[in-house]
Each structure stands twice: as structure tokens, then as C-alpha cells.
Motif scaffolding. Structure first.
Motif, PDB file in Angstrom:
ATOM      1  N   ARG A   1     -10.455   7.638  -0.654  1.00  9.32           N
ATOM      2  CA  ARG A   1     -10.755   6.512  -1.535  1.00  9.32           C
ATOM      3  C   ARG A   1      -9.602   5.512  -1.540  1.00  9.32           C
ATOM      4  O   ARG A   1      -8.498   5.823  -1.105  1.00  9.32           O
ATOM      5  N   VAL A   2      -9.919   4.350  -2.067  1.00  6.98           N
ATOM      6  CA  VAL A   2      -8.913   3.302  -2.209  1.00  6.98           C
ATOM      7  C   VAL A   2      -8.875   2.910  -3.686  1.00  6.98           C
ATOM      8  O   VAL A   2      -9.929   2.794  -4.319  1.00  6.98           O
ATOM      9  N   VAL A   3      -7.669   2.759  -4.214  1.00  5.01           N
ATOM     10  CA  VAL A   3      -7.535   2.260  -5.585  1.00  5.01           C
ATOM     11  C   VAL A   3      -6.787   0.928  -5.512  1.00  5.01           C
ATOM     12  O   VAL A   3      -5.731   0.839  -4.899  1.00  5.01           O
ATOM     13  N   LEU A   4      -7.391  -0.072  -6.125  1.00  4.06           N
ATOM     14  CA  LEU A   4      -6.813  -1.418  -6.066  1.00  4.06           C
ATOM     15  C   LEU A   4      -6.371  -1.824  -7.464  1.00  4.06           C
ATOM     16  O   LEU A   4      -7.174  -1.803  -8.409  1.00  4.06           O
ATOM     17  N   THR A   5      -5.095  -2.185  -7.607  1.00  2.03           N
ATOM     18  CA  THR A   5      -4.606  -2.566  -8.934  1.00  2.03           C
ATOM     19  C   THR A   5      -3.638  -3.737  -8.835  1.00  2.03           C
ATOM     20  O   THR A   5      -3.341  -4.218  -7.734  1.00  2.03           O
ATOM     21  N   GLY A   6      -3.153  -4.193  -9.983  1.00  2.00           N
ATOM     22  CA  GLY A   6      -2.197  -5.296 -10.022  1.00  2.00           C
ATOM     23  C   GLY A   6      -0.866  -4.818 -10.581  1.00  2.00           C
ATOM     24  O   GLY A   6      -0.833  -3.956 -11.462  1.00  2.00           O
TER      25      GLY A   6
ATOM     26  N   THR B   1       0.850  -1.195   0.000  1.00  2.00           N
ATOM     27  CA  THR B   1       0.000   0.000   0.000  1.00  2.00           C
ATOM     28  C   THR B   1       0.881   1.239   0.000  1.00  2.00           C
ATOM     29  O   THR B   1       2.006   1.217   0.493  1.00  2.00           O
ATOM     30  N   GLU B   2       0.372   2.298  -0.611  1.00  3.92           N
ATOM     31  CA  GLU B   2       1.093   3.573  -0.566  1.00  3.92           C
ATOM     32  C   GLU B   2       0.063   4.689  -0.690  1.00  3.92           C
ATOM     33  O   GLU B   2      -1.026   4.485  -1.232  1.00  3.92           O
ATOM     34  N   ARG B   3       0.404   5.854  -0.184  1.00  2.08           N
ATOM     35  CA  ARG B   3      -0.510   6.983  -0.276  1.00  2.08           C
ATOM     36  C   ARG B   3      -0.310   7.687  -1.603  1.00  2.08           C
ATOM     37  O   ARG B   3       0.804   7.898  -2.047  1.00  2.08           O
ATOM     38  N   ARG B   4      -1.383   8.063  -2.261  1.00  2.00           N
ATOM     39  CA  ARG B   4      -1.364   8.890  -3.477  1.00  2.00           C
ATOM     40  C   ARG B   4      -2.378   9.995  -3.240  1.00  2.00           C
ATOM     41  O   ARG B   4      -3.582   9.780  -3.414  1.00  2.00           O
ATOM     42  N   GLY B   5      -1.914  11.156  -2.743  1.00  2.00           N
ATOM     43  CA  GLY B   5      -2.848  12.228  -2.411  1.00  2.00           C
ATOM     44  C   GLY B   5      -3.812  11.742  -1.342  1.00  2.00           C
ATOM     45  O   GLY B   5      -3.387  11.183  -0.327  1.00  2.00           O
TER      46      GLY B   5
ATOM     47  N   VAL C   1      -4.782   3.453 -13.330  1.00  2.00           N
ATOM     48  CA  VAL C   1      -4.579   3.960 -11.965  1.00  2.00           C
ATOM     49  C   VAL C   1      -4.897   5.455 -11.923  1.00  2.00           C
ATOM     50  O   VAL C   1      -5.626   5.924 -11.034  1.00  2.00           O
ATOM     51  N   ALA C   2      -4.394   6.213 -12.899  1.00  2.00           N
ATOM     52  CA  ALA C   2      -4.694   7.651 -12.945  1.00  2.00           C
ATOM     53  C   ALA C   2      -6.204   7.862 -13.039  1.00  2.00           C
ATOM     54  O   ALA C   2      -6.774   8.720 -12.354  1.00  2.00           O
ATOM     55  N   ALA C   3      -6.853   7.070 -13.892  1.00  2.00           N
ATOM     56  CA  ALA C   3      -8.299   7.224 -14.066  1.00  2.00           C
ATOM     57  C   ALA C   3      -9.036   6.900 -12.768  1.00  2.00           C
ATOM     58  O   ALA C   3     -10.004   7.576 -12.399  1.00  2.00           O
ATOM     59  N   ALA C   4      -8.571   5.887 -12.065  1.00  2.47           N
ATOM     60  CA  ALA C   4      -9.234   5.500 -10.823  1.00  2.47           C
ATOM     61  C   ALA C   4      -9.030   6.567  -9.748  1.00  2.47           C
ATOM     62  O   ALA C   4      -9.941   6.879  -8.973  1.00  2.47           O
ATOM     63  N   LEU C   5      -7.826   7.145  -9.737  1.00  2.00           N
ATOM     64  CA  LEU C   5      -7.556   8.201  -8.738  1.00  2.00           C
ATOM     65  C   LEU C   5      -8.437   9.416  -9.002  1.00  2.00           C
ATOM     66  O   LEU C   5      -8.828  10.127  -8.072  1.00  2.00           O
ATOM     67  N   ALA C   6      -8.754   9.658 -10.294  1.00  2.00           N
ATOM     68  CA  ALA C   6      -9.512  10.856 -10.656  1.00  2.00           C
ATOM     69  C   ALA C   6     -11.000  10.567 -10.841  1.00  2.00           C
ATOM     70  O   ALA C   6     -11.762  11.449 -11.230  1.00  2.00           O
ATOM     71  N   LEU C   7     -11.421   9.343 -10.601  1.00  2.00           N
ATOM     72  CA  LEU C   7     -12.802   8.967 -10.917  1.00  2.00           C
ATOM     73  C   LEU C   7     -13.812   9.829 -10.148  1.00  2.00           C
ATOM     74  O   LEU C   7     -13.612  10.139  -8.968  1.00  2.00           O
ATOM     75  N   ASP C   8     -14.867  10.197 -10.840  1.00  2.00           N
ATOM     76  CA  ASP C   8     -15.943  11.002 -10.259  1.00  2.00           C
ATOM     77  C   ASP C   8     -16.369  10.425  -8.900  1.00  2.00           C
ATOM     78  O   ASP C   8     -16.803   9.269  -8.816  1.00  2.00           O
TER      79      ASP C   8
END
Ligand code: NAI
Length: 692
Positions: A53-58, A8-12, A180-187
Motif C-alpha cells: 500500500r501507499v500512504v500519502l500525507t503532508g 518517500t520512505e518505507r514503513r513496513g 498516518v498510523a491509521a492509514a498504515l493500519a487501515l482495513d
């Protein structure tokens, strides 16, 4: 990093959770534990207001490719995925689906609040292809998300969809290059939606359910899992979510320990283990850019078409101008079919035929200096030897040269070839551009480099390649011959062709042996028996029924309008004439006919395949039992869900198989024998699987 498969890491204001379990991020026990810890960390961050929010990716090219195959045969280990997903469910998680999301991978994504997929991502719940149902909510959550009709067809077929289709079905909310960028910016509104678990149950859809049942019954005949999956999806509309989830879990656990799942797992692993054996894997396959296919008939045309499909320029060599015309027509028909199926468009097909093919004929025409030559002329040793003499004289000594013979002695075919180390058999199955199986035949002098090149070619062609040594019929046709001899004995002793076919089709074979012979033509096997002079061969019980079909009744199969069956179109009907012939043959042989139940027919036919398989292993014709299973499953319509004859022998118990064979050997010593290898394995208490 396998020791920390979830990081895990923080992104904003987001917590980015990355599943990193190379190579394809399967959901191992450690991944499940890591996800649980990440959910707890996210929950704390949300409470403190540190994240929103949480973004989950591989990591790498996959999101999550599914369950960990290494855990398949172990008891389920905590934490279980369904419990992990309940912890994710009430969090604002966006799944950033960077690559494949299959099985448990898609189930994780379904437990998220929103999903964004990369254009190349593939999504699906293929569990039924491994004999189980989704085990972590897939059958309950997918219908809540996309409706019952779409869910029931996807799940019961185990079909995978690309991102674009997933978007149109509503499985994902967006398709983006940088997920990931899209998920971070998702409405944020998408994150404020109720979780899938809080959404209403899907509407019932009896039509969709019965369509799926009919489809599964025909396309996955004999398999339990698809029907059970349909039950579960249907229940999603009828029972509360918690009940649906509990039923699903129980069904999953029951099926997981069943025979069908074991067999399907076996084939799955056998496929993974196919391809170049370890000692060849280090060698660099030859780069093949140009090919010569000799003979543009049924096999040659389809081989040429397949080679052109992977970018080779192909020259087809035929006897004369008329034969070239037929070869061209054969190739054009394959392209036309591809256009009809939407695999290519008419323009590209035209261009490919004009630019990618050349046709030659005549005995003295010079041959182009190709990288690969495959011979597919008539099954006649003299004709083939003449072709090989020409290839040896007219092609560079480095050209890889192969024969597609079905039965002939490949060593004898190529006796005169200079540099025999570059020669081998490549036994394609009809239709050669469709059938997955390729037997790679190691001739006496074939070099390792040649074999490695053949495996490389097979991989490019998308084939499952199995190495076989030289013998009559290699692996598959040799077993087939034994199987047919055995069913012919059943005819002589009291069965009918229809009873044999029905028994074996109920067992799961794609087609019974007599229906298959009608399709391929009785004259081919007839010529083969004549060639080998089997009738006068000592030490075998020769059953003359098939010869008399050709000689007395002139029934050659569907092409002559009648074979083992009468035909109306493609519908088969048992023939009284054939049954009379069978009965006459029994009487002539002084055999008192008796009734055979379907189970006994199927068991005997399987014992024949197994017995031949043991000999094939003992002689070193096949490298391992699972290769034999692959050949039978991919080349001969053996039911995948029974795992192949060698897997089946292990499941029946080798001692029981030996006892059955010993009993048959006592009754009919000409036809049966206990293979030495089987005896040894029983004595040592080992399973065949130990030889894989
Ligand atoms: P086919 O009869 O359809 O085609 C043979 C072609 O070879 C004909 O077009 C013929 O004109 C041509 N030919 C004959 N002698 C030639 C020569 N000297 N030079 C150039 N061309 C010549 O036969 P099919 O079914 O394609 O079989 C070809 C080979 O593939 C045989 O060895 C067969 O055993 C093997 N095979 C066939 C399978 C099948 O299901 N049909 C499956 C696997 C292998």
C-alpha cells in the motif's frame, strides 16, 4: 525542504509519501513532479511485491492547502495535476489528511482509494471563490463519492467542511488523531474497493441543481464560476467520466484567464498583504486585557461585544443611568443573537455578560486603569473633545486610546491628550462585530508601536486592517462622498434614483447608493453636509437634491417610512414625488435632462471612485492601491469579483481612464479633474499595481 518537496520512505509493507512544501504544501510544479515520481516508485514496489500500500500525507500542519498562488498568473506548467492523479488512481493509496485539504489538495485525496482525516482537518473545493472551478477532477469525482446533492452545494459555494462533517458526507472513511498510523493500519478491504473513477456515475438530481443555481445567483450574484461549476457537477451524472474531466479542464483554463478570476485573485492577494506593514511587523504589539468603551450605542455596544469575544474585560461608559440601561440592552441583544445563531449557548452568554462586562455612568465616576479605550460617542467634535479630556486625565498615560469617528479630524479630537503617541483612530464599520474591515487611522503623533498594537488587535478580532491617514472620511467615506456627489450629478442631469441604483446593482454593488442612504437615514449625511458647510464652499458643484429631500419632503429613509423610495415592508418602489423633486431641481438649475444608459451610469460612478482613489494615494492617505480596494470591497459592498476600483482602473487601462476623466473635466470642470498621479502613471506606462 523546497528542493525535494515530495519524499518517500518505507514503513513496513507500505510506501509513505510525504508532501513537504512549507508552509502549507501547495501543489507547485515541483510537488506535481514529485508525486509523479512517487507514483512510479510505488508502482515498481507493488509489482515486485516489496510494498502493498501507499500512504500519502503532508508534513507540518497542512495536508495540501491548494494550488500554488505564485503560479496563478503563469501559463500552466507540466506535469498537470489531472495527469498526475490518473497515475495515482489505480494504486492502493490511502490519503492521511493531517490538516487542510483544499482545492487541488482535496482533489489529490479524491484520487486515492481511501481517506483518513485528523479531527481538525478542513476539506473543501473553494475554487469558485477565486473565480475558477476545480481543475483536477473535483467536479467529477466528488459527486461520484458523495452524490450529486452534497457535491453541488459544496462546490458551488466553495464551502469548507470539518472532518466530522466530511465523515458523515462520505468524503473520508475515518477520523483519527494519528492519521498516518491509521492509514498504515487501515482495513485492506477498503483498499480493494474500486477506485472512484471506476464507480458508477451519480444519479441526476435536478432539484439539488436548481437549488444550487438559485443560491449561487443570489449569494454570488454576477459571478460566472459558481454557475459553471454547477454545470460541471450536473454533467457528472450525464456524461462519461473522461468527457466530464475534459470539460472541467477546459472550463478551468478558460475561467483562469478571465477578468473575474484576475479580480478575485487580486483581492485574495490584497488580503494576504494587508495587516501590519513591514516596518511595523517587527514591533511587539501591546498585550491588551482590559478595555473601556465610551458610548454604548450602535457602534460602542458592538465594539464592546467584539472585544469581549477575544477575551478582553470590557467596561462601557455612558452618560447616565438610562443610557446604561440602553447600552446593556444593546449588548444583551448581540449575545441573544449569537445564541440564536448557535455561536454560543445561553449559559455561557449569561456568564460572559455577568463576568466580562462592567457599566459605568456619570461625569465624575473614576475610570478603571484599562489597557485600551475606544470612544464611540455622538459624532460631534465638542462632545468628543470633552470625552478625550476626561480620558486623558483619568487613564494611565500608557493606555492605548482610540476614536471611532467616521469623519471628524482625529487630530483635533485628541489635541489635549497627554502622551498623544498612544492615540489613533480605529474606524469600525457597522455592525462592528460582523464587518471585516477596520481602518486604522494614523494621527499626527501616533507612534509605530501604537499602530503595531492596533494591527495586533485587528488580527485577534479577525479583521482586515487597512492603515489610513487623517483626512475627511479617511479612505472609505471619502470615496463614498465623492461617489454620492457623482450620482447626485447624474440625478440632476437626467437619471432617477431607481435608474442609478439598478445600474450599480447590475454592475455588482451590493446595493445602489440611494437604497443604502434609505437604510442608514438621510439625516446623517445631511447633518454632515451642514457641518462642513458644503453648500457655500467654493470650487464644488453643490447638488441640493438630498437637502431638499430632508427639508421639503421630510423623507429621511426607511425609518421615516419613505426616502428615495416608497416602502412596503422592505420592498422598495420608485417614488413619483422624488422623481418630481429631482426634475424640479434640474429645471431650477437650468439643466436639460437627458437619458443615461446603465453602462454610462456605472462607468461614471466608477470613475469618481478611481479619481478620488488616485488623490488618496498621492496624498499618502492610503499606503497602496490594493488597500483602497480592500476598503471598498470589505466596507462598501463593492463586488469582490471586480477587484475594487483601483484594480478596475488597471483593467480598463489607465490611459482610457485618464481620457474619460479629461472629457468629463471639460464638460464639468467643477466636479472633475485628471489626478496628477494618474497622468504620471500614464506617461511612464506603469500600472497602478506597480505601487502595491
Ligand atoms: P449612537 O448614537 O448609537 O451611540 C452613541 C452613544 O454615545 C449613545 O449611547 C450615547 O448615550 C453615548 N454618549 C454620548 N455622549 C457620551 C459621553 N459624553 N460619555 C459617554 N457616552 C456618551 O451612535 P453610533 O452610531 O454608535 O456612533 C458612534 C460613533 O461611531 C460616531 O462617532 C460615529 O460617527 C461612529 N461610527 C458610526 C458608524 C455607524 O454606522 N453608525 C460607523 C462607523 C463609525
Amino acid at each position: 525542504m523546497t528542493d525535494q518537496p515530495v519524499r518517500t520512505e518505507r514503513r513496513g509493507d507500505a510506501l509513505l509519501v510525504t508532501i513537504d512544501n512549507p508552509p502549507v504544501n501547495v501543489v507547485s510544479q515541483a510537488v506535481r513532479a514529485g508525486l509523479l515520481a512517487a507514483a512510479a516508485e510505488a508502482r515498481a514496489g507493488l509489482v515486485s511485491g516489496a510494498i502493498r500500500r501507499v500512504v500519502l500525507t503532508g508534513a507540518g500542519r497542512a495536508f495540501v492547502a491548494g494550488a500554488d498562488a505564485r503560479e496563478f498568473d503563469l501559463p500552466p506548467m507540466e506535469p498537470h495535476l489531472p495527469d498526475v492523479l490518473l497515475q495515482l488512481m489505480d494504486l492502493p493509496v490511502v490519503a492521511a489528511i493531517n490538516g487542510v485539504a483544499l482545492g487541488g489538495g482535496l482533489e489529490i485525496a479524491l484520487a486515492c482509494r481511501a481517506r483518513v482525516a485528523h479531527p481538525s482537518a478542513q476539506l473543501g473545493l473553494p475554487e469558485v471563490t477565486l473565480g475558477v472551478v476545480p481543475g483536477a477532477g473535483g467536479t467529477q469525482r466528488l459527486p461520484r463519492l458523495v452524490g450529486l446533492a452534497a457535491a453541488v452545494s459544496l462546490i458551488s459555494e466553495g464551502r469548507l467542511v470539518r472532518a466530522a462533517e466530511a465523515l458523515s458526507l462520505g468524503i473520508v472513511d475515518g477520523v483519527e488523531d494519528d492519521v498516518v498510523a491509521a492509514a498504515l493500519a487501515l482495513d485492506p478491504a477498503l483498499l480493494a474497493r474500486p477506485a472512484v473513477d471506476a464507480s458508477p456515475a451519480p444519479a441526476a438530481d435536478a432539484d439539488a441543481v436548481s437549488r444550487a443555481r438559485a443560491q449561487a445567483a443570489s449569494r454570488m450574484r454576477g459571478q460566472i464560476a459558481p454557475q459553471r461549476a454547477i454545470d460541471l457537477v450536473e454533467a457528472a451524472a450525464a456524461v462519461p467520466l473522461a468527457d466530464g474531466l475534459a470539460r472541467e479542464r477546459q472550463t478551468f483554463l478558460d475561467l483562469r484567464k478571465g477578468e473575474q478570476a484576475a479580480a478575485l485573485r487580486h483581492v485574495f492577494f490584497a488580503e494576504r498583504g494587508a495587516g501590519a506593514p513591514k516596518d511595523l511587523a517587527a514591533l511587539t504589539p501591546a498585550a491588551l486585557k482590559t478595555a473601556l468603551v465610551v458610548g454604548g450605542g450602535t457602534m460602542g455596544a458592538a465594539i464592546a461585544y467584539a472585544l469581549s469575544g477575544i477575551g478582553l474585560h470590557v467596561t462601557v461608559l455612558e452618560n447616565d443611568e438610562a443610557a446604561v440601561g440602553r447600552a446593556r440592552t444593546n449588548v444583551a441583544a448581540l449575545f441573544a443573537d449569537a445564541v440564536k445563531r448557535g455561536k454560543t449557548d445561553a449559559d455561557s452568554a449569561q456568564r460572559k455578560q455577568a463576568e466580562g462586562f462592567a457599566f459605568l455612568h456619570g461625569p465624575d465616576t473614576p475610570l478603571p486603569p484599562v489597557d485600551l479605550a475606544i470612544e464611540a460617542v455622538f459624532e460631534d467634535l465638542a462632545v468628543k473633545r470633552a470625552v478625550f479630556a476626561r480620558l486623558g486625565a483619568g487613564l494611565p498615560a500608557t493606555t492605548l486610546i482610540a476614536t471611532n469617528t467616521s469623519y471628524l479630524d482625529v487630530d483635533a479630537i485628541a489635541e489635549t491628550l497627554p502622551e498623544p503617541s498612544r492615540f489613533l483612530g480605529l474606524h469600525f464599520f457597522a455592525p462592528a462585530h460582523v464587518m471585516k474591515l477596520l481602518e486604522v487611522i494614523r494621527a499626527r503623533r501616533t507612534s509605530s508601536h501604537t499602530l503595531a498594537s492596533a494591527f495586533g488587535l485587528a488580527r485577534k478580532l479577525g479583521k482586515i486592517a487597512v492603515e489610513a491617514g487623517v483626512c475627511d472620511g479617511f479612505i472609505g467615506n471619502r470615496i463614498l462622498t465623492r461617489y454620492r456627489q457623482t450620482t447626485d450629478i447624474l440625478l440632476l442631469e437626467g437619471a432617477t434614483p431607481a435608474a442609478v441604483d439598478t445600474a450599480l446593482e447590475q454592475f455588482g454593488m451590493a446595493m445602489g447608493p440611494y437604497a443604502v442612504q434609505d437604510l442608514s437615514g438621510l439625516d446623517i449625511a445631511y447633518a454632515n453636509r451642514k457641518r462642513k458647510n458644503l453648500k457655500d464652499k467654493p470650487g464644488i458643484r453643490y447638488i441640493a437634491i438630498a437637502d431638499r429631500m430632508v427639508e421639503d419632503l421630510k423623507r429621511l429613509g426607511r425609518k421615516s417610512g419613505a426616502g428615495w423610495y416608497d416602502y412596503e415592508g422592505t420592498a422598495r418602489r420608485p417614488s413619483a414625488d422624488v422623481v418630481a423633486l429631482v426634475e424640479r431641481t434640474s429645471a431650477d438649475a437650468g439643466v436639460t435632462r437627458r437619458v443615461f444608459e446603465a453602462e454610462e451610469i456605472a462607468r461614471r460612478a466608477m470613475l469618481a471612485m478611481m479619481a478620488e482613489g488616485f488623490d488618496i494615494l498621492a496624498e499618502g492617505i492610503a499606503r497602496k492601491p490594493s488597500d483602497i480596494d480592500l476598503v471598498m470591497v470589505h466596507g462598501y459592498g463593492f463586488p469582490r469579483w471586480r477587484g475594487g476600483p483601483m484594480h478596475l482602473a488597471d483593467r480598463w487601462g489607465l490611459a482610457a481612464v485618464r481620457d474619460d476623466l479629461a472629457r468629463l473635466a471639460k464638460e464639468d470642470p467643477l466636479s472633475w479633474r485628471v489626478p496628477a498621479l494618474l497622468d504620471e502613471l500614464v506617461k511612464s506606462g506603469a500600472k497602478l499595481a506597480s505601487l502595491n
